[in-house]
Design a protein around this motif. Structure first.
Motif, mmCIF file in Angstrom:
data_model
loop_
_atom_site.group_PDB
_atom_site.id
_atom_site.type_symbol
_atom_site.label_atom_id
_atom_site.label_comp_id
_atom_site.label_asym_id
_atom_site.label_seq_id
_atom_site.Cartn_x
_atom_site.Cartn_y
_atom_site.Cartn_z
ATOM 1 N N LEU A 161 11.062 12.890 -44.001
ATOM 2 C CA LEU A 161 11.469 14.276 -44.226
ATOM 3 C C LEU A 161 12.021 14.439 -45.640
ATOM 4 N N ARG B 196 0.540 15.877 -47.581
ATOM 5 C CA ARG B 196 -0.337 16.089 -46.437
ATOM 6 C C ARG B 196 -0.315 14.876 -45.490
ATOM 7 N N ASP C 8 2.877 14.802 -43.609
ATOM 8 C CA ASP C 8 2.838 15.789 -42.531
ATOM 9 C C ASP C 8 2.126 15.200 -41.319
ATOM 10 N N LYS C 9 1.041 14.478 -41.606
ATOM 11 C CA LYS C 9 0.264 13.889 -40.509
ATOM 12 C C LYS C 9 1.082 12.846 -39.770
ATOM 13 N N ARG D 294 4.357 12.657 -39.539
ATOM 14 C CA ARG D 294 5.411 13.297 -38.741
ATOM 15 C C ARG D 294 4.839 13.953 -37.501
ATOM 16 N N ASN D 295 3.616 14.441 -37.653
ATOM 17 C CA ASN D 295 3.010 15.109 -36.515
ATOM 18 C C ASN D 295 2.565 14.111 -35.444
ATOM 19 N N PRO E 190 3.833 20.591 -31.416
ATOM 20 C CA PRO E 190 3.187 19.618 -32.302
ATOM 21 C C PRO E 190 1.672 19.617 -32.142
ATOM 22 N N LEU F 72 -0.064 22.241 -31.296
ATOM 23 C CA LEU F 72 -0.501 23.472 -31.968
ATOM 24 C C LEU F 72 -0.600 23.250 -33.472
ATOM 25 N N VAL F 73 0.401 22.522 -33.990
ATOM 26 C CA VAL F 73 0.394 22.251 -35.429
ATOM 27 C C VAL F 73 -0.818 21.406 -35.782
ATOM 28 N N SER G 70 -3.740 21.248 -34.241
ATOM 29 C CA SER G 70 -5.067 21.805 -33.966
ATOM 30 C C SER G 70 -5.354 22.989 -34.863
ATOM 31 N N SER G 71 -6.583 23.073 -35.282
ATOM 32 C CA SER G 71 -6.992 24.280 -35.987
ATOM 33 C C SER G 71 -7.301 25.348 -34.941
#
Ligand SMILES: Nc1ncnc2c1ncn2[C@@H]1O[C@H](COP(=O)(O)OP(=O)(O)OP(=O)(O)O)[C@@H](O)[C@H]1O
Ligand SMILES: [Mg+2]
Lengths: 468, 271
Positions: free
Chosen positions: B70, B91, B94-95, B97-98, B123, B125-126, B128-129
């Protein structure tokens, strides 16, 4: 995906967002209404301005006119290019004059413009026959009196002598009455509608529509006084009213009086002369070329060649300027709405700081967070624009009813019909304008959400999470 | 590549799943700089339940944030397995953390507009497109509901955070943290805002996830009682790991393999 979900949730749960939507909606609705009404007015005004004027006119420089209109028209007909472009031509003779009549024993005098025409010729040029009030005359324009008018004329006793107020001493004998031009039958005239009518604010229907009071009936007599050609000596004659001319353009309707061309020529002792030739074109886009050709043809003659747009140039330019300025002002309204969006979005970003931190801890990217707020702006713009379009179109299509309601509620005419002489507020909804307004509104909504969105996306996740 | 345990020359030793190497962090604010971390060396092993303790302001949260990508250290490195993660592009982090990390916080940090089950889905939702979501939605929702049931909130699925108690919110947050089957859970004072009973429930839940699913847990706490139930306690003092207070040997054996058949959270290797 979370972007969509959150956009939607934020829209649903924030009443602030509703404020944004409403401000966009009102801005869009206002733009559409104002544009449509302005468009309606200017289209109608353009129409009216064109109204009496033909596409192209050849005019004399002064009231003396020019000779031999028939010869000139013949020359035009012989020119191969002009012959292919000109649909109709009409010689007219125009002069200022005074109209006198008595209404309820009161002598009334009005300054007018007197136009001598041949009704059939003039009708072919356009902007005349369709404005005649008597429906039968629209198809077959003539100065003939109809049955009712003829009986009214016959019934009228010997016309009351017009009372001229003597400027002389009261002791002196009054000047002799105007030469009684009987036995010759008075020639008929077509009177501008507003000359023979007035709007009476008392005379309202139950539903509030105004009524016109008529001061002159078909069959009534009037006296027209003007000047003769060379010596400018006053000449006058009696005329009898055959019909009215109602173009709904108050300038014309309150000024113009049409009489037969040959009679006016005789009265003004200028037989064979006219002050203009009105020309109607097949295609107005060709007007500049036609004007150039005519100028070339008549360069040695004391005449001027103009299109109707040249002649009304100032007014048309004023309309254009007015419309342009109005649109700029109105876009400033949307600009204000845009700043509202900026302010409200900044507030929402502030409020949502922690959520932004949370989303980033869940792996949302900067761009993703930015998209939430851009999407939010887009959504506000689209929803506000859509609602605003509906509202704007609804108002525009019912503007006359709304005006009635408001007029009745406030007791005040918002749209003074005696100024415009339109019965209804004209509107002209242009789909392209509606589309442009919407695109503009959405663009502004997105544009003004960029800054807060950028701020949101650049928030440091830790700082956002620690944010209280 | 690797699945949990690898043979090294020194025998069957699990590789540290997460490692901080001489990590330094200095905050600068208005010309005043506070050096919070002055070279922290510290590693977490696979399947371990580690607690970090230390005085308030000693930099525990800072360390946790650094290890969870973070925030970035001023110097030093963070390793996930044999992959350095502190200097990855945004990027990639982000991946991580997701998918790899889960976070829970003292103040739960649920999204107030979403219901419990939607928060747990967040998570996913974040990840998935818009186009993928319709295909994933069903399975993801089923899993989210199962997780809520597992944390004992089967009856609170459609409640919003403000309609739930602190303990319930924290359990929702735990369900959300493990939604994408991460290998490591970062917990910053997860019981700090709860009473004893609720705190104990949360601890039991974390312990259960650690034992049954092999989830590695790194927890900051002030509560020594709770710290004592974890595998290992790390003390932060004056910007360093306090060597004098380190337990000689972790409470639980380092070499404890995850229970057979529950490899769900097993470290999935790097890359
Ligand atoms: N953004 C910042 N700017 C300046 N100083 C900061 C910032 N964030 C944290 N600090 C300082 O860094 C130090 C460590 O903060 P941190 O939150 O890591 O402590 P902590 O050990 O988690 O404390 P607590 O137990 O109270 O949560 C504190 O002194 C704090 O004031
Ligand atoms: Mg802390």
């Amino acid at each position: 995906m979370y972007k969509l979900v959150l956009c939607w949730r934020y829209l649903k749960t924030r009443y602030l967002a509703l404020v944004c939507v409403i401000s966009v909606m009102l801005g869009v609705a206002t733009l559409i209404v104002v544009n449509s009404v302005m468009g309606g007015f200017s289209a109608k005004l353009r129409d009216r301005l064109h109204g009496l004027l033909s596409d192209v006119m050849i005019e004399a420089y002064d009231y003396d006119g020019f000779a031999d209109p028939a010869g000139k028209m013949e020359m035009i007909r012989k020119d191969p290019y002009l012959a292919s472009q000109v649909v109709a031509m009409a010689p007219t003779l125009e002069i200022f004059a005074m109209l006198q009549f008595s209404y309820r024993d009161m002598p009334i005098t009005k300054p007018i413009r007197l136009v001598g025409i041949d009704p059939a010729d003039r009708a072919k040029v356009g902007g005349f026959a369709e404005h005649l009030v008597d429906p039968k005359r629209k198809a077959n324009p003539t100065f003939e009196l109809d049955e009712a008018a003829r009986t009214r004329m016959a019934q009228a006793k010997k016309p009351e002598p017009l009372v001229f107020q003597p400027i002389l001493n009261a002791d002196e004998p009054p000047p002799p009455d105007p030469v009684d031009s009987r036995p010759h039958e008075p020639v008929s005239a077509i009177l501008g509608y507003a000359i023979a009518h007035f709007r009476d604010r008392e005379a309202r229907d139950e539903d509030g529509t105004l009524h016109d009071r008529r001061t002159l009936q078909p069959g009534d007599e009037v006296v027209l006084t003007t000047v003769s050609s060379a010596k400018m000596a006053p000449v006058f004659d009696r005329f009898v009213i055959a019909d009215y001319f109602k173009s709904e353009m108050s300038e014309y309707d309150s000024q113009y009086v049409f009489v037969p061309l040959d009679h006016l020529q005789k009265l003004r002792t200028m037989e064979g002369k006219v002050t203009s030739i009105q020309i109607r074109l097949k295609d107005f886009d060709e007007a500049p070329k036609v004007v150039a050709r005519l100028k070339e043809m008549f360069r040695r003659q004391p005449v001027e060649v103009q299109t109707w747009e040249d002649k009304q140039g100032n007014v048309l330019a004023a309309i254009r300027t007015e419309k342009g300025i109005l649109n700029i002002l109105l876009f400033m309204i949307i600009g204000v709405a845009g700043f509202g969006i900026l302010a409200i979005f900044s507030m929402i970003v502030g409020e949502k700081t922690r959520d932004i931190g949370i989303l980033k801890s869940l792996g949302a990217s900067n761009w993703g967070v930015m998209q939430i707020f851009l999407g939010y702006g887009l959504l506000l713009g689209v929803v506000g624009g859509g609602l605003g379009s509906l509202l704007g179109l609804a108002i525009t299509t019912n503007i006359n009813e709304i005006e009635h309601l408001l007029a009745r509620a406030t007791g005040q005419d918002i749209f003074p019909r005696d100024v415009y002489y339109f019965d209804r507020i004209p509107t002209d909804i242009q789909p392209l304008a509606v589309l442009l307004v919407n695109v503009g509104a959405v663009a502004i909504a997105v544009l003004f959400s960029i800054l807060p969105a950028l701020r949101a996306s650049l928030l440091h996740p830790v700082r956002a999470l620690r944010f209280e | 590549m690797q699945t949990g345990y690898i043979e090294t020359t020194s025998g069957v030793v699990p590789p540290p799943i997460l490692r901080a190497e001489n990590v330094r962090k200095t905050y600068r604010r208005n010309g005043i700089s506070t050096e919070v971390l002055k070279g922290v060396d510290f590693s977490v092993n696979h399947g371990e339940f580690v607690s970090i303790v230390g005085a308030s302001g000693s930099g525990k949260s800072t360390l946790l944030h650094l290890m969870g990508t973070l925030d970035s250290p001023d110097a030093g490195a963070i390793w996930l397995g044999d992959r350095r993660i502190d200097n990855l592009p945004g990027r990639e982090r982000d991946k991580l953390r997701n998918g790899r990390f889960g976070f829970i916080f003292q103040f739960y940090h649920l999204l107030p507009e979403l219901t419990a089950v939607e928060n747990v889905l967040a998570p996913e939702l974040v990840a998935s497109s818009v186009w993928q979501w319709p295909f994933r939605k069903k399975a993801a929702t089923r899993r989210a509901e199962e997780l809520l049931e597992r944390v004992g909130l089967g009856h609170r699925k459609h409640h919003r955070p403000r309609e739930m108690s602190g303990g319930e919110m924290q359990r929702t947050a735990i369900a959300r943290a493990i939604m994408t089957r991460p290998g490591i859970l970062f917990a910053d004072e997860p019981t700090g805002n709860l009473d004893e009973a609720a705190g104990a429930e949360i601890m039991a839940l974390l312990r259960e996830l650690n034992r049954a699913d092999g989830l590695t847990v790194l927890m900051v706490t002030h509560n020594m009682e709770m710290a004592n139930t974890t595998d290992r306690i790390v003390r932060l003092a004056s910007g360093r790991i306090d060597p004098t207070r380190q337990p000689v040997q972790p409470v639980h054996s380092l070499s404890r393999p995850p229970e057979s058949g529950r490899m769900e959270y097993a470290y999935r290797g790097v890359g």
